[in-house]
Design a protein around this motif. Structure first.
Motif, PDB file in Angstrom:
ATOM      1  N   SER A 193       0.827  -1.207   0.000  1.00  0.00           N
ATOM      2  CA  SER A 193       0.000   0.000   0.000  1.00  0.00           C
ATOM      3  C   SER A 193       0.862   1.258   0.000  1.00  0.00           C
ATOM      4  O   SER A 193       0.583   2.211  -0.735  1.00  0.00           O
ATOM      5  CB  SER A 193      -0.925  -0.012   1.227  1.00  0.00           C
ATOM      6  OG  SER A 193      -1.656   1.191   1.319  1.00  0.00           O
ATOM      7  N   ARG A 196       2.422   1.775  -3.470  1.00  0.00           N
ATOM      8  CA  ARG A 196       1.476   2.229  -4.493  1.00  0.00           C
ATOM      9  C   ARG A 196       1.056   3.668  -4.310  1.00  0.00           C
ATOM     10  O   ARG A 196       0.693   4.344  -5.268  1.00  0.00           O
ATOM     11  CB  ARG A 196       0.259   1.294  -4.493  1.00  0.00           C
ATOM     12  CG  ARG A 196       0.583  -0.086  -5.047  1.00  0.00           C
ATOM     13  CD  ARG A 196      -0.420  -1.151  -4.668  1.00  0.00           C
ATOM     14  NE  ARG A 196      -0.002  -2.474  -5.125  1.00  0.00           N
ATOM     15  CZ  ARG A 196      -0.521  -3.619  -4.714  1.00  0.00           C
ATOM     16  NH1 ARG A 196      -1.510  -3.600  -3.802  1.00  0.00           N
ATOM     17  NH2 ARG A 196      -0.069  -4.761  -5.174  1.00  0.00           N
ATOM     18  N   SER A 197       1.093   4.154  -3.078  1.00  0.00           N
ATOM     19  CA  SER A 197       0.725   5.553  -2.845  1.00  0.00           C
ATOM     20  C   SER A 197       1.893   6.505  -3.045  1.00  0.00           C
ATOM     21  O   SER A 197       1.683   7.699  -3.279  1.00  0.00           O
ATOM     22  CB  SER A 197       0.176   5.718  -1.423  1.00  0.00           C
ATOM     23  OG  SER A 197       1.173   5.424  -0.455  1.00  0.00           O
ATOM     24  N   LYS A 200       5.079   6.586  -8.436  1.00  0.00           N
ATOM     25  CA  LYS A 200       4.203   6.819  -9.585  1.00  0.00           C
ATOM     26  C   LYS A 200       4.713   6.141 -10.865  1.00  0.00           C
ATOM     27  O   LYS A 200       3.921   5.772 -11.722  1.00  0.00           O
ATOM     28  CB  LYS A 200       4.056   8.326  -9.841  1.00  0.00           C
ATOM     29  CG  LYS A 200       3.573   9.108  -8.614  1.00  0.00           C
ATOM     30  CD  LYS A 200       2.275   8.555  -8.061  1.00  0.00           C
ATOM     31  CE  LYS A 200       1.832   9.301  -6.802  1.00  0.00           C
ATOM     32  NZ  LYS A 200       0.662   8.683  -6.173  1.00  0.00           N
ATOM     33  N   LEU A 205       7.518   0.956  -9.731  1.00  0.00           N
ATOM     34  CA  LEU A 205       6.513   0.390  -8.837  1.00  0.00           C
ATOM     35  C   LEU A 205       6.432  -1.114  -9.002  1.00  0.00           C
ATOM     36  O   LEU A 205       6.372  -1.862  -8.008  1.00  0.00           O
ATOM     37  CB  LEU A 205       5.145   1.022  -9.118  1.00  0.00           C
ATOM     38  CG  LEU A 205       3.970   0.457  -8.306  1.00  0.00           C
ATOM     39  CD1 LEU A 205       4.210   0.622  -6.811  1.00  0.00           C
ATOM     40  CD2 LEU A 205       2.658   1.124  -8.724  1.00  0.00           C
ATOM     41  N   ARG A 206       6.451  -1.601 -10.241  1.00  0.00           N
ATOM     42  CA  ARG A 206       6.366  -3.038 -10.479  1.00  0.00           C
ATOM     43  C   ARG A 206       7.562  -3.765  -9.860  1.00  0.00           C
ATOM     44  O   ARG A 206       7.418  -4.846  -9.275  1.00  0.00           O
ATOM     45  CB  ARG A 206       6.299  -3.309 -11.987  1.00  0.00           C
ATOM     46  CG  ARG A 206       6.099  -4.772 -12.350  1.00  0.00           C
ATOM     47  CD  ARG A 206       5.688  -4.938 -13.796  1.00  0.00           C
ATOM     48  NE  ARG A 206       6.682  -4.413 -14.715  1.00  0.00           N
ATOM     49  CZ  ARG A 206       6.524  -3.305 -15.453  1.00  0.00           C
ATOM     50  NH1 ARG A 206       5.398  -2.610 -15.371  1.00  0.00           N
ATOM     51  NH2 ARG A 206       7.470  -2.906 -16.286  1.00  0.00           N
ATOM     52  N   GLU A 209       7.241  -3.731  -5.969  1.00  0.00           N
ATOM     53  CA  GLU A 209       6.203  -4.676  -5.570  1.00  0.00           C
ATOM     54  C   GLU A 209       6.729  -6.112  -5.613  1.00  0.00           C
ATOM     55  O   GLU A 209       6.456  -6.916  -4.707  1.00  0.00           O
ATOM     56  CB  GLU A 209       4.987  -4.544  -6.495  1.00  0.00           C
ATOM     57  CG  GLU A 209       4.147  -3.309  -6.246  1.00  0.00           C
ATOM     58  CD  GLU A 209       2.997  -3.187  -7.224  1.00  0.00           C
ATOM     59  OE1 GLU A 209       1.980  -2.566  -6.874  1.00  0.00           O
ATOM     60  OE2 GLU A 209       3.107  -3.715  -8.360  1.00  0.00           O
TER      61      GLU A 209
END
Length: 636
Positions: A193, A196-197, A200, A205-206, A209
């Motif tokens: 979380s 993701r916040s 950008k 991000l990938r 994660e």
């Protein structure tokens, strides 16, 4: 993964790993030094630029990751070589902080599953049992093959799935997952979380994660293994807790790169060097070192190794885990949960940094807790001795041992506020002759640059000092609550050394730390922090002390401490302190003054704590100079 991507994670120490399957090759790409686009902001390449170590606490990382990257780190890069050290993320409540959740998961792993719940049939062969025992023992020793990235140094992802599902009977079709699996899911969800916040760029991000997913699955597999062998050694517990810093640093690395800063994730879990005598097993945290006390030589060698590793990152900004791997006797046992601050200090020493910055959510050190004393003021400069006393007696400053590592190398420590990055903060300065904090206002001294004696020269000349030489005031007043006082009266007509030896021997056996003590030949009063001391332990301690004499206790007390380097020669300050308390109808249970003579402490009823704090602050820290009677308090 696209060839144009710029992976935020890099650990050159592991970049020699060779793999064959496609999944491993994908993970291996994250281990390779990232290709840096020309627009990414890097550390200064000026050979004269000094290193600057910034340590961020868990709350700051949890709430202000983007602000740290955008408003703080980016403003230092052109003039300094930065190192970022991160604690594990804190949650909305202390119980939901990552470190607390990891410790909870470790405890849950030792709870055997309910045998009444059927699980998917599985077989644990002698080979797999041996494998699990090796996994749960902790990180592999140097010289072994490099671990797969995402495995956190001790659990191969390709092993975890087959072992967990094929041998443990958990997972697909199982009769229910253990409690620690739910705790791991909480940690995973919180970090996903947050990523993701804050991030950008879809590529970055990938990647982050994927790192979070792999680390959490590695953690889950490690805990499954620990549950099967029903054992978590101190070294294993260190490794479990170390996941918190790894996740936080990977997330912060992604945020920095998302904000255009060329950051590199650095894991220091294998940085501890071998001992000079070649006993690598001891230096890598084997159980033989459980009762060993680490000496200064050990920390000096760790500092040197950390500095050498971080210099390899230039010109990228290293984002460093506070967890620095297995140490003799366990990191948690030897250092405690403050090991992230200690690592930041060792990094500053290893790099000969100009300054160590500790970023919090407060502007610095105040004359009193500003939440309890409205008139409290920021202290621009303070001595290490004063900062240590304030830490011992209730103010959260920096642990004295951590301070010692940098102060002995003449490196200043600055406390700064993440929410007010342009503020000067408080500097803990290593110069023993520097005694100006009682003479300077925050507006007089610009602290936007790392502190040096040249910066302070205007305030150290004889004329400036002579104008204020007559001013002697304490530095701060602090309160430590949740104190229990134990009074022991000897029931024997024996010599005092036997009486005292029995008491201190009992305290040592129970592992109880005494904050204050007052003694006579046949009477001892001790103030002990009740918070963290189990009720049963206190009851057993009291029962054991009764062998030495009559024991009475007073609970819900507080320690009030007046601290100041100048108090050594401050005639009448103790009288003023106690007279103020008497006039405020505050009863004193016991009194103590340290041998350093920079601290006067007394124990009072906890209900009077805030009142006493304000009374002493007004009476002893707001001084009227001569000739200004009736004009109101003079604030230094």
């Amino acid at each position: 993964m696209s060839g144009a991507s710029t992976p935020p994670f890099s650990d050159p120490a592991s970049s020699t790993t060779t793999t064959t399957n496609s999944d491993s090759e994908s993970m291996h790409s994250l281990l390779s030094p990232p290709r840096t686009p020309p627009n990414l902001h890097q550390n200064s390449i000026d050979p004269d630029a000094k290193w600057l170590v910034q340590k961020y606490g868990g709350t700051s990382v949890g709430k202000f990751a983007v602000k740290i990257a955008r408003d703080i780190v980016s403003n230092y890069l052109d003039q300094h070589k930065l190192v970022i050290v991160c604690s594990a993320r804190s949650g909305k409540t202390k119980a939901l902080g990552t470190t607390n959740l990891l410790l909870r998961a470790a405890s849950e792993a030792l709870h055997r599953p309910n045998p009444s719940i059927p699980a998917t049939p599985g077989t644990i062969t002698p080979f797999s049992h041996h494998l699990l025992r090796g996994i749960a023992s902790g990180p592999s020793s140097p010289g072994n093959s490099s671990p797969t990235h995402g495995s956190s140094g001790f659990f191969n992802q390709s092993v975890s799935s087959s072992v967990i599902h094929g041998h443990f009977g958990f997972g697909n079709g199982g009769g229910g997952l253990p409690a620690f699996s739910t705790t791991v899911d909480l940690i995973r969800a919180d970090h996903l979380s947050a990523a993701r916040s804050a991030v950008k760029d879809p590529v970055i991000l990938r990647e982050v994660e994927g790192e979070i997913e792999r680390d959490c699955e590695a953690l889950r597999g490690f805990l499954f293994a620990a549950q099967v062998i029903d054992e978590i050694s101190p070294r294993s517990r260190d490794s479990i807790v170390g996941f918190g810093e790894k996740l936080a640093c990977k997330l912060m690395t992604a945020v920095l790169r998302d904000q255009g800063i060329d950051a590199e994730y650095v894991s220091l879990e294998n940085v501890v060097p071998d001992s000079p005598d070649g006993d690598s097993s001891r230096m890598n945290g084997s159980e033989s070192g459980v009762h060993e006390t680490l000496d200064q030589d050990f920390y000096d060698r760790v500092a040197e190794a950390v500095g050498e590793r971080l210099r390899q990152c230039a010109p990228r900004v290293p984002v460093v885990t506070g967890f620095f791997g297995p140490v003799p006797g366990s990191l948690l046992r030897q250092v405690g949960r403050g090991y992230t601050d200690l690592l930041a200090a060792l990094a500053a020493v290893g790099l000969s940094a100009s300054e160590l910055q500790i970023w919090k959510e407060v502007d610095g050190i105040f004359t009193a807790d500003p939440r309890k004393v409205p008139t409290a003021r920021l202290i621009p400069i303070i001595s290490p001795d004063e900062a240590a006393e304030l830490t011992y007696y209730g103010s959260e400053v920096v642990h004295p041992f951590t301070m010692e590592q940098v102060i002995r190398r003449k490196i200043p420590i600055r406390i700064k506020n993440v929410e007010n990055p342009t503020g000067g903060g408080t500097v803990i300065h290593p110069d023993p002759d520097l005694d100006v904090h009682a003479q300077l206002s925050h507006s007089e001294l610009s602290l936007s640059e790392p502190l040096s004696l040249q910066t302070l020269h205007p305030f150290l000349n004889p004329s400036a000092s002579s104008q204020t030489s007559s001013l002697k005031v304490p530095t701060a007043v602090t309160i430590k609550e949740n104190i229990v006082v134990l009074n022991i009266n000897s029931n024997r007509k024996s010599v005092s050394h036997g009486f005292l030896a029995g008491i201190f021997g009992t305290l040592d056996r129970f592992g109880v730390v005494v904050d204050l003590i007052s003694t006579s030949e046949v009477h001892v009063s001790m103030a002990i922090e009740e918070h963290g001391l189990e009720k049963k332990v206190l009851e057993r301690l009291t029962k054991e002390l009764q062998k030495s004499g009559t024991v009475s206790s007073h609970r819900d007390m507080a320690i009030l401490s007046l601290v100041g380097k100048q108090m050594r020669n401050m005639v009448g300050i103790a009288g003023r302190m106690f007279q103020t308390l008497a006039q405020g109808n505050v009863n004193i249970e016991m009194i103590s003054q340290g041998a350093s003579e920079i601290n006067i402490s007394c124990v009072i009823d906890g209900r009077d704590a805030i009142k006493a704090l304000n009374l002493i602050h007004q009476s002893c820290l707001q001084i009227r100079p001569e000739g200004t009677k009736g004009r109101g308090p003079w604030l230094f």
